[in-house]
Scaffold this active site. Structure first.
Site, PDB file in Angstrom:
ATOM      1  N   TYR A  20       0.765  -1.195  -0.066  1.00 40.18           N
ATOM      2  CA  TYR A  20       0.034  -0.260   0.044  1.00 40.18           C
ATOM      3  C   TYR A  20       1.114   1.230   0.105  1.00 40.18           C
ATOM      4  O   TYR A  20       0.550   2.092   0.702  1.00 40.18           O
ATOM      5  CB  TYR A  20      -0.982  -0.047   1.152  1.00 40.18           C
ATOM      6  CG  TYR A  20      -1.653  -1.367   1.590  1.00 40.18           C
ATOM      7  CD1 TYR A  20      -2.580  -2.040   0.369  1.00 40.18           C
ATOM      8  CD2 TYR A  20      -1.392  -2.013   2.805  1.00 40.18           C
ATOM      9  CE1 TYR A  20      -3.125  -3.145   0.666  1.00 40.18           C
ATOM     10  CE2 TYR A  20      -2.154  -3.304   2.770  1.00 40.18           C
ATOM     11  CZ  TYR A  20      -2.699  -4.023   1.838  1.00 40.18           C
ATOM     12  OH  TYR A  20      -3.575  -4.970   1.986  1.00 40.18           O
ATOM     13  N   TYR A 148     -13.325  -6.676   5.238  1.00 40.57           N
ATOM     14  CA  TYR A 148     -12.100  -6.781   4.379  1.00 40.57           C
ATOM     15  C   TYR A 148     -12.083  -8.350   4.464  1.00 40.57           C
ATOM     16  O   TYR A 148     -11.733  -8.889   5.418  1.00 40.57           O
ATOM     17  CB  TYR A 148     -10.923  -6.214   5.022  1.00 40.57           C
ATOM     18  CG  TYR A 148      -9.687  -6.312   4.369  1.00 40.57           C
ATOM     19  CD1 TYR A 148      -9.389  -5.587   3.312  1.00 40.57           C
ATOM     20  CD2 TYR A 148      -8.806  -7.378   4.892  1.00 40.57           C
ATOM     21  CE1 TYR A 148      -8.217  -5.896   2.621  1.00 40.57           C
ATOM     22  CE2 TYR A 148      -7.670  -7.709   4.442  1.00 40.57           C
ATOM     23  CZ  TYR A 148      -7.308  -6.976   3.087  1.00 40.57           C
ATOM     24  OH  TYR A 148      -6.041  -7.196   2.551  1.00 40.57           O
ATOM     25  N   ASP A 249     -14.834 -15.781   7.942  1.00 41.91           N
ATOM     26  CA  ASP A 249     -13.386 -15.220   7.892  1.00 41.91           C
ATOM     27  C   ASP A 249     -12.838 -15.071   9.128  1.00 41.91           C
ATOM     28  O   ASP A 249     -13.089 -14.047   9.631  1.00 41.91           O
ATOM     29  CB  ASP A 249     -13.282 -14.167   6.751  1.00 41.91           C
ATOM     30  CG  ASP A 249     -12.021 -13.712   6.874  1.00 41.91           C
ATOM     31  OD1 ASP A 249     -11.029 -14.166   7.248  1.00 41.91           O
ATOM     32  OD2 ASP A 249     -11.838 -12.739   6.006  1.00 41.91           O
ATOM     33  N   LYS A 278      -2.869 -16.206   9.220  1.00 39.50           N
ATOM     34  CA  LYS A 278      -2.434 -15.047   9.787  1.00 39.50           C
ATOM     35  C   LYS A 278      -1.807 -15.954  11.079  1.00 39.50           C
ATOM     36  O   LYS A 278      -0.342 -16.363  10.920  1.00 39.50           O
ATOM     37  CB  LYS A 278      -2.969 -14.063  10.611  1.00 39.50           C
ATOM     38  CG  LYS A 278      -3.546 -13.010   9.514  1.00 39.50           C
ATOM     39  CD  LYS A 278      -4.039 -11.656  10.042  1.00 39.50           C
ATOM     40  CE  LYS A 278      -4.472 -10.601   8.967  1.00 39.50           C
ATOM     41  NZ  LYS A 278      -3.346 -10.333   8.349  1.00 39.50           N
TER      42      LYS A 278
END
Length: 429
Positions: A20, A148, A249, A278
């Protein structure tokens, strides 16, 4: 410092694209030489308290001897072998453990190499399941705004359509159905009106819906929205009533971050498909998994293709699987729940930020602490302030938040909280 080669920051700035970040005006990067426990050490000599757990993955901190040993031992045997037509003990043992600790209906495990890919796999599972049932009209997903789910294309298509970093791709992505983000806050009263509105959308679209996908309890990178468990419970009921699969998620929320092993336990529900990643390897290796029920897996296998059409090169990577087993064992051996409760108690210091006029809200849940401002944060400016304070905190948008490793001592949590207060007080954002 002599043990570490100097990092060429000029080359980095000219040639390496960081997440980003603009290549014309790149955000500053800080040269890290090594890590230890909950500390990040810079080439320039600073020791930083890590408030981010490496994007929420390093639950046990860094260089934990159990994880290092697992990686070392496995690397000496077999770092990787293709998973097509081959299996191995690390993958089998890991999948046994995942079936054991996830909600009971989840019995089938697909291993992949990143959280975003696990979402891609989940979406494929949902679409292919309905095709296998002869229902070719169920091709859309429904999801909540402020979500997200990753940076790959199918995952982007279910991220917030306006406020996410992916809004520029509108027109290129599949168009799905969005409902308002959950409004009723975690631990407070549930507003029945939003549940009625949710059901009305199900009534209108269920014939074309393959699945509803959402991050349970905490919508993370889409705005750190902590929502009511009753919303999630109702969502499970609606998916059952209207014959829609539920994808949860848990890439960011799994493995204790919200105070439960998996956030869906707050609502006492199970999904049809679960995404994890993660923290799966304790932040050491890239690995993810998509788990599903016998109903979905067998349904796909009875369809025209008879197989799930996905197979990453590094699927079931033995090195990552061995590390994940060690990380899950470490969670069981340590009192992670007590640590998360302790961290949550220490993070209550963040609430004094509410005395500062620019702060809209402070919220905490499990080992997550969020300060939401009324203004967008200048990441480069505030990052420099935190570095000078010996802290590693990386905000986004209007949010300054911390998700520290579970091993972080109270005194370091206090420093993280104080640093955030001082940054806002001194307008270092």
């Amino acid at each position: 410092m002599s043990n570490y080669q100097s990092i060429d920051l000029d080359f980095d700035r000219e040639h390496i694209w960081h997440p980003y970040t603009s290549m014309i005006e790149p955000l500053p990067v800080y040269p890290v030489t090594h890590t230890d426990k909950n500390r990040i050490f810079l080439e320039t000599g600073e020791s930083l308290i890590d408030g981010m757990a490496s994007w929420w993955s390093a639950l046990h901190g860094y260089n934990h001897p159990k994880l290092v040993k697992a990686m070392t031992v496995q690397a000496s045997k077999m770092s990787h072998v293709m998973f097509g037509g081959i299996t191995h003990a690390p993958a089998v043992d890991l999948c046994k453990k995942l079936v054991e600790i996830t909600p009971k209906p989840l019995q089938k495990v697909f291993l992949a190499d990143s959280g975003s890919v696990s979402v891609e796999v989940a979406i494929k599972m949902a679409l292919q399941y309905w095709l296998s049932q002869g229902l070719s009209n169920k091709t859309k997903l429904m999801t909540a705004k402020k979500g997200y789910h990753g940076d790959t294309f199918a995952a982007m298509s279910v991220c917030d359509p306006v406020n996410s970093m992916h809004s520029m791709y509108q027109g290129f992505l599949p168009e799905h159905i969005f409902v308002d983000a959950p409004q009723s806050k975690f631990g407070e009263e549930q507003n029945d009106a939003e549940l009625i509105a949710l059901e009305n959308t199900f009534k209108q679209h269920h014939n074309e819906l393959a699945a509803f996908i959402i991050e349970p309890i905490v919508q993370n990178a889409g705005g750190m929205n902590f929502y009511n468990a009753k919303y999630l419970k109702k969502l499970r009921e609606l998916c059952d009533k209207y014959d829609v699969l539920l994808i949860l998620d848990e890439i960011a929320t799994g493995f204790g971050r919200t105070g439960k092993m998996f956030a869906c336990e707050h609502a006492d529900i199970a999904p049809d498909i679960l995404c994890i990643g993660k923290a799966l390897t304790g932040g050491c290796m890239t690995l993810s998994a998509t788990l599903t029920t016998d109903k979905v897996a067998l349904g796909i296998s009875q369809g025209e293709a008879k197989v799930l059409m996905h197979g990453p090169t590094f699927m079931g990577n033995p090195l990552a699987c061995a590390t994940a087993i060690a990380s899950l064992e470490l969670l069981e051996e340590t009192d992670w729940q007590a640590n998360v409760e302790r961290i949550n108690h220490a993070m209550q210091n963040l609430h004094r930020c509410t005395t500062l006029g620019v702060v809209r809200e402070v919220r905490t849940l499990g080992a997550i602490g969020v300060v939401e401002l009324c203004e967008t944060v200048d990441v480069a400016k505030i990052q420099k302030f935190f570095i000078d304070k010996g802290l590693w905190i990386r905000p986004f948008g209007k949010l300054i938040y911390i998700m520290p490793p579970y091993i972080t001592p109270d005194k370091d949590i206090e420093r993280l909280c104080s640093g955030i207060y001082e940054a806002i007080e001194h307008k270092a954002y």
